[in-house]
Design a protein around this motif. Structure first.
Motif, PDB file in Angstrom:
ATOM      1  N   HIS A  77      36.140 -44.731  -4.947  1.00 50.39           N
ATOM      2  CA  HIS A  77      37.060 -43.985  -5.802  1.00 50.39           C
ATOM      3  C   HIS A  77      38.257 -43.561  -4.957  1.00 50.39           C
ATOM      4  O   HIS A  77      38.102 -42.975  -3.885  1.00 50.39           O
ATOM      5  N   LEU A  78      39.450 -43.880  -5.451  1.00 50.59           N
ATOM      6  CA  LEU A  78      40.684 -43.568  -4.740  1.00 50.59           C
ATOM      7  C   LEU A  78      41.617 -42.822  -5.676  1.00 50.59           C
ATOM      8  O   LEU A  78      41.835 -43.233  -6.813  1.00 50.59           O
ATOM      9  N   GLU A  79      42.149 -41.710  -5.195  1.00 54.05           N
ATOM     10  CA  GLU A  79      43.123 -40.949  -5.961  1.00 54.05           C
ATOM     11  C   GLU A  79      44.316 -40.646  -5.072  1.00 54.05           C
ATOM     12  O   GLU A  79      44.156 -40.228  -3.921  1.00 54.05           O
ATOM     13  N   ILE A  80      45.511 -40.879  -5.598  1.00 54.51           N
ATOM     14  CA  ILE A  80      46.743 -40.638  -4.843  1.00 54.51           C
ATOM     15  C   ILE A  80      47.645 -39.711  -5.653  1.00 54.51           C
ATOM     16  O   ILE A  80      47.953 -39.989  -6.817  1.00 54.51           O
TER      17      ILE A  80
ATOM     18  N   SER B  92      42.984 -38.978  -1.711  1.00 57.80           N
ATOM     19  CA  SER B  92      41.581 -38.597  -1.787  1.00 57.80           C
ATOM     20  C   SER B  92      40.766 -39.871  -1.944  1.00 57.80           C
ATOM     21  O   SER B  92      40.939 -40.617  -2.914  1.00 57.80           O
ATOM     22  N   CYS B  93      39.909 -40.131  -0.985  1.00 57.95           N
ATOM     23  CA  CYS B  93      39.119 -41.367  -0.985  1.00 57.95           C
ATOM     24  C   CYS B  93      37.647 -41.019  -0.827  1.00 57.95           C
ATOM     25  O   CYS B  93      37.282 -40.132  -0.054  1.00 57.95           O
ATOM     26  N   GLN B  94      36.811 -41.717  -1.569  1.00 61.60           N
ATOM     27  CA  GLN B  94      35.372 -41.517  -1.486  1.00 61.60           C
ATOM     28  C   GLN B  94      34.670 -42.851  -1.674  1.00 61.60           C
ATOM     29  O   GLN B  94      34.958 -43.591  -2.620  1.00 61.60           O
ATOM     30  N   ALA B  95      33.765 -43.175  -0.760  1.00 61.90           N
ATOM     31  CA  ALA B  95      32.997 -44.414  -0.856  1.00 61.90           C
ATOM     32  C   ALA B  95      31.531 -44.105  -0.585  1.00 61.90           C
ATOM     33  O   ALA B  95      31.207 -43.275   0.273  1.00 61.90           O
TER      34      ALA B  95
END
Length: 229
Positions: free
Chosen positions: A163-166, A136-139
């Motif tokens: 924000h990066l979530e793995i 999940s990536c958001q910029a």
């Protein structure tokens, strides 16, 4: 290599994401306890900062809107495949630790800007459901034209956040190792990758923008960069 098949209730890619680039919505309540689950990891990393470029806001906005022209150059060393006018697949390099490595890929969408705010969010692509990971990536990029700039030239400040979530399903040989060790190593890898990619992306975009307007030697100025917990 055997991959555990059980999953936590709501991996990152299944959480709701705002089309305007807002933070992922909170998952529905579940009994899954990440501190006790040895079969999965949920890792997060976030950075934010500001960078100043000697240009007016509209010129920079026009450049960013033409992402088909710069995205492949500026995401290097990642490989970028265009899927549509607004969506792309990003292929990462090999990464990992403790004898376990992955070459993850995921889809992203660049949304049309609103009030000079640009948003990039991850999207699920066909075949992603079979992978032992979710990304999940958001910029976000907000453009602010400053008044009273140096040399009487217009300056645009870019406020950016990443924000990066793995979410990762662990192979069985990692499940027998101490949970804190596996988490610490994996978290360090994710933070290093996030730091390296954000720094390189900022540098690539600024330099590529100046080249696009015929000013390749013009410097940019980092105002602040912060890592978030």
């Amino acid at each position: 290599m055997s991959i555990a098949s059980s999953k936590p209730a709501v991996p990152p890619s299944e959480r709701a994401v705002s089309p305007e680039g807002g933070a992922p919505a909170d998952p529905s309540p579940s009994s899954w306890d990440p501190s006790l689950d040895k079969a999965h990891l949920d890792l997060q990393a976030a950075r934010c900062g500001q960078v100043d470029l000697e240009t007016d806001r509209e010129t920079l906005a026009r450049y960013l809107r033409g992402h088909a022209q710069w995205i492949q150059r500026c995401f290097r060393p990642l490989q970028v495949e265009a899927l549509s006018a607004e969506t792309y697949r990003l292929q990462f390099f090999r990464m990992g630790g403790l004898g376990f490595e992955l070459e993850p890929s995921f889809g992203v969408k660049i949304w049309p800007d609103k009030d000079y705010r640009f948003c990039l969010t991850s999207i699920e692509l066909p075949g992603d459901e079979g992978m032992p990971y979710r990304v999940s990536c958001q910029a976000d990029f907000q453009l602010e034209e400053l008044q009273g700039s140096l040399k009487d030239l217009p300056t645009t400040r870019v406020h950016w956040a990443l924000h990066l979530e793995i979410w990762l399903a662990l192979p069985r040989f990692l499940q027998v190792l101490p949970r804190k060790l596996v988490y610490r190593v994996a978290r360090q890898v994710v933070q290093q990758v996030t730091r390296g990619l954000s720094d390189r992306f900022t540098d690539n975009v600024c330099r590529d923008f100046y080249r696009s307007i015929g000013r390749p030697d013009c410097p940019y100025r980092l105002v602040v960069v912060e890592e978030k917990a």
